[in-house]
Motif scaffolding. Structure first.
Motif, PDB file in Angstrom:
ATOM      1  N   LEU A  87      11.993  46.353  17.981  1.00  0.00           N
ATOM      2  CA  LEU A  87      11.788  45.767  16.654  1.00  0.00           C
ATOM      3  C   LEU A  87      11.173  44.385  16.733  1.00  0.00           C
ATOM      4  CD1 LEU A  87      12.431  46.757  13.723  1.00  0.00           C
ATOM      5  CD2 LEU A  87      13.353  48.179  15.552  1.00  0.00           C
ATOM      6  N   ALA A  88      11.624  43.585  17.700  1.00  0.00           N
ATOM      7  CA  ALA A  88      11.054  42.251  17.857  1.00  0.00           C
ATOM      8  C   ALA A  88       9.562  42.348  18.142  1.00  0.00           C
ATOM      9  CB  ALA A  88      11.769  41.498  18.970  1.00  0.00           C
ATOM     10  N   ALA A  89       9.192  43.297  18.999  1.00  0.00           N
ATOM     11  CA  ALA A  89       7.770  43.490  19.307  1.00  0.00           C
ATOM     12  C   ALA A  89       7.011  43.965  18.076  1.00  0.00           C
ATOM     13  CB  ALA A  89       7.621  44.504  20.439  1.00  0.00           C
ATOM     14  N   GLN A  90       7.637  44.825  17.282  1.00  0.00           N
ATOM     15  CA  GLN A  90       6.975  45.341  16.082  1.00  0.00           C
ATOM     16  C   GLN A  90       6.652  44.231  15.091  1.00  0.00           C
ATOM     17  OE1 GLN A  90       9.187  48.308  13.864  1.00  0.00           O
ATOM     18  NE2 GLN A  90       7.763  48.251  12.145  1.00  0.00           N
ATOM     19  N   VAL A  91       7.607  43.329  14.867  1.00  0.00           N
ATOM     20  CA  VAL A  91       7.380  42.281  13.874  1.00  0.00           C
ATOM     21  C   VAL A  91       6.639  41.090  14.470  1.00  0.00           C
ATOM     22  CG1 VAL A  91       9.417  42.984  12.582  1.00  0.00           C
ATOM     23  CG2 VAL A  91       9.609  41.104  14.199  1.00  0.00           C
ATOM     24  N   GLY A  92       6.539  41.043  15.810  1.00  0.00           N
ATOM     25  CA  GLY A  92       5.757  39.995  16.449  1.00  0.00           C
ATOM     26  C   GLY A  92       6.479  38.689  16.673  1.00  0.00           C
ATOM     27  N   ILE A  93       7.796  38.705  16.536  1.00  0.00           N
ATOM     28  CA  ILE A  93       8.550  37.467  16.686  1.00  0.00           C
ATOM     29  C   ILE A  93       8.927  37.243  18.154  1.00  0.00           C
ATOM     30  CG2 ILE A  93      10.843  38.494  16.340  1.00  0.00           C
ATOM     31  CD1 ILE A  93      11.535  36.025  14.599  1.00  0.00           C
ATOM     32  N   ARG A  94       8.946  35.986  18.566  1.00  0.00           N
ATOM     33  CA  ARG A  94       9.405  35.639  19.913  1.00  0.00           C
ATOM     34  C   ARG A  94      10.850  36.091  20.058  1.00  0.00           C
ATOM     35  NH1 ARG A  94      10.200  29.414  22.049  1.00  0.00           N
ATOM     36  NH2 ARG A  94      10.825  29.889  24.207  1.00  0.00           N
ATOM     37  N   HIS A  95      11.178  36.696  21.206  1.00  0.00           N
ATOM     38  CA  HIS A  95      12.484  37.324  21.369  1.00  0.00           C
ATOM     39  C   HIS A  95      13.106  36.923  22.695  1.00  0.00           C
ATOM     40  CE1 HIS A  95      14.996  41.189  22.048  1.00  0.00           C
ATOM     41  NE2 HIS A  95      15.659  40.369  21.268  1.00  0.00           N
ATOM     42  N   ILE A  96      14.361  36.471  22.626  1.00  0.00           N
ATOM     43  CA  ILE A  96      15.092  36.055  23.822  1.00  0.00           C
ATOM     44  C   ILE A  96      16.451  36.743  23.809  1.00  0.00           C
ATOM     45  CG2 ILE A  96      16.160  34.124  25.043  1.00  0.00           C
ATOM     46  CD1 ILE A  96      13.987  32.329  23.822  1.00  0.00           C
ATOM     47  N   ALA A  97      16.814  37.381  24.920  1.00  0.00           N
ATOM     48  CA  ALA A  97      18.114  38.029  25.064  1.00  0.00           C
ATOM     49  C   ALA A  97      19.010  37.184  25.967  1.00  0.00           C
ATOM     50  CB  ALA A  97      17.960  39.428  25.645  1.00  0.00           C
ATOM     51  N   LEU A  98      20.255  37.028  25.555  1.00  0.00           N
ATOM     52  CA  LEU A  98      21.219  36.203  26.286  1.00  0.00           C
ATOM     53  C   LEU A  98      22.425  37.054  26.667  1.00  0.00           C
ATOM     54  CD1 LEU A  98      21.282  33.313  23.666  1.00  0.00           C
ATOM     55  CD2 LEU A  98      19.899  33.368  25.736  1.00  0.00           C
ATOM     56  N   SER A  99      22.826  37.015  27.929  1.00  0.00           N
ATOM     57  CA  SER A  99      23.991  37.772  28.380  1.00  0.00           C
ATOM     58  C   SER A  99      25.259  36.952  28.174  1.00  0.00           C
ATOM     59  CB  SER A  99      23.855  38.138  29.859  1.00  0.00           C
ATOM     60  OG  SER A  99      22.774  39.031  30.049  1.00  0.00           O
ATOM     61  N   VAL A 100      26.285  37.606  27.610  1.00  0.00           N
ATOM     62  CA  VAL A 100      27.569  36.940  27.376  1.00  0.00           C
ATOM     63  C   VAL A 100      28.692  37.907  27.761  1.00  0.00           C
ATOM     64  CG1 VAL A 100      29.078  35.833  25.691  1.00  0.00           C
ATOM     65  CG2 VAL A 100      26.597  35.625  25.460  1.00  0.00           C
ATOM     66  N   ASP A 101      29.659  37.427  28.531  1.00  0.00           N
ATOM     67  CA  ASP A 101      30.798  38.249  28.935  1.00  0.00           C
ATOM     68  C   ASP A 101      31.947  38.034  27.954  1.00  0.00           C
ATOM     69  OD1 ASP A 101      32.715  39.751  30.169  1.00  0.00           O
ATOM     70  OD2 ASP A 101      33.015  38.379  31.866  1.00  0.00           O
TER      71      ASP A 101
END
Length: 271
Positions: free
Chosen positions: A63-77
């Protein structure tokens, strides 16, 4: 000014915004609007936790790629937090407090003072202690502020061509496990495997509520008749048992959000 224009105007007024982005119905619409309003001054931040199914993490990236927005994923335990693991009725408050704090920290590091979530006007109708955590941390909720209901979000999502327009709402895997039952990686993975199997069998949307070794399956009402057909019933039973459950039950009330909250709604006054 209509709701779409009000939302775009609100976003433009902020200059820069970070969106707490799950790839679900609400946050996808908010991310799409933020990208339209702000372009490179918008960023989508996704939390990668054990509470989120892999299928939803993959959808967030798409979805982030579809809308063209910068996307960052963060891992959290999140299972390092005792108040999350014990799974009391206030679990969502403690979980959201930790997760939103992490998102705010990352947003600030990136130079974004405003962090937004996808809360809408319909969210006041369920037990959602996580909303208290968001308020305490100063998370903005522009969809709610601009009067968006879930129906409004789906309508604008259709206008924007988002695949989420018709999708069921997301909810974390912890919502499948009754309060008071401790959360473990094994229990969450078992639910995820069972739900993935139902999706492969084209019985979706669905929820697998884990009551010990019993999987209580909630299906959309129009799928109940199909689910009890002999071949389908056997396929469901086999797949869910293979996921790790000993017994498989079909909930005759069907799929509904928040079904495990029915006994805690009286606590909503503190949310």
């Amino acid at each position: 000014m209509d709701k779409e224009q009000a939302l775009l105007a609100w976003l433009k007024e902020q200059k820069k915004v970070a969106v707490a982005f799950s790839g679900g119905v609400d946050s996808s619409l908010l991310a799409a609007a933020a990208q339209r309003a702000l372009g490179g001054n918008a960023v989508a931040l996704t939390l990668d936790t054990v509470l989120v199914p892999q299928r939803e993490k993959a959808q967030a990236a798409r979805l982030a790629a579809q809308v063209g927005i910068r996307h960052i994923a963060l891992s959290v335990d999140v299972l390092s937090l005792a108040q999350v693991v014990e799974n009391a009725p206030r679990r969502c408050y403690h979980c959201k407090k930790a997760l939103f704090s992490r998102l705010k920290e990352e947003a600030a590091r990136l130079g974004f003072a405003i962090l937004c979530d996808g809360t809408n006007t319909d969210d006041a109708g369920d037990y959602r202690p996580g909303m208290q955590a968001a308020r305490e941390l100063g998370i903005a909720s522009p969809l709610a502020a601009c009067g968006f209901s879930k129906a409004d979000i789906r309508a604008l999502s259709r206008k924007y061509g988002l695949c989420t327009a018709q999708l069921p709402s997301f909810a974390c895997l912890a919502s499948r496990i009754p309060y008071g039952t401790p959360l473990t990686r094994a229990a969450l993975a078992r639910v995820e495997r069972a739900e993935d199997a139902l999706q492969r069998l084209q019985l979706w949307p669905a929820r697998v509520r884990a009551h010990g070794d019993v999987a209580r399956i909630e299906l959309a009402p129009d799928m109940l008749a199909r689910a009890v057909q002999p071949q389908v019933r056997q396929a469901v039973s086999s797949a869910v048992k293979e996921a790790g459950f000993a017994f498989v039950a079909l909930d005759l009330e069907g799929y509904r959000t928040g079904s495990l909250n029915v006994h805690v709604k009286e606590e909503r006054s503190d949310v």
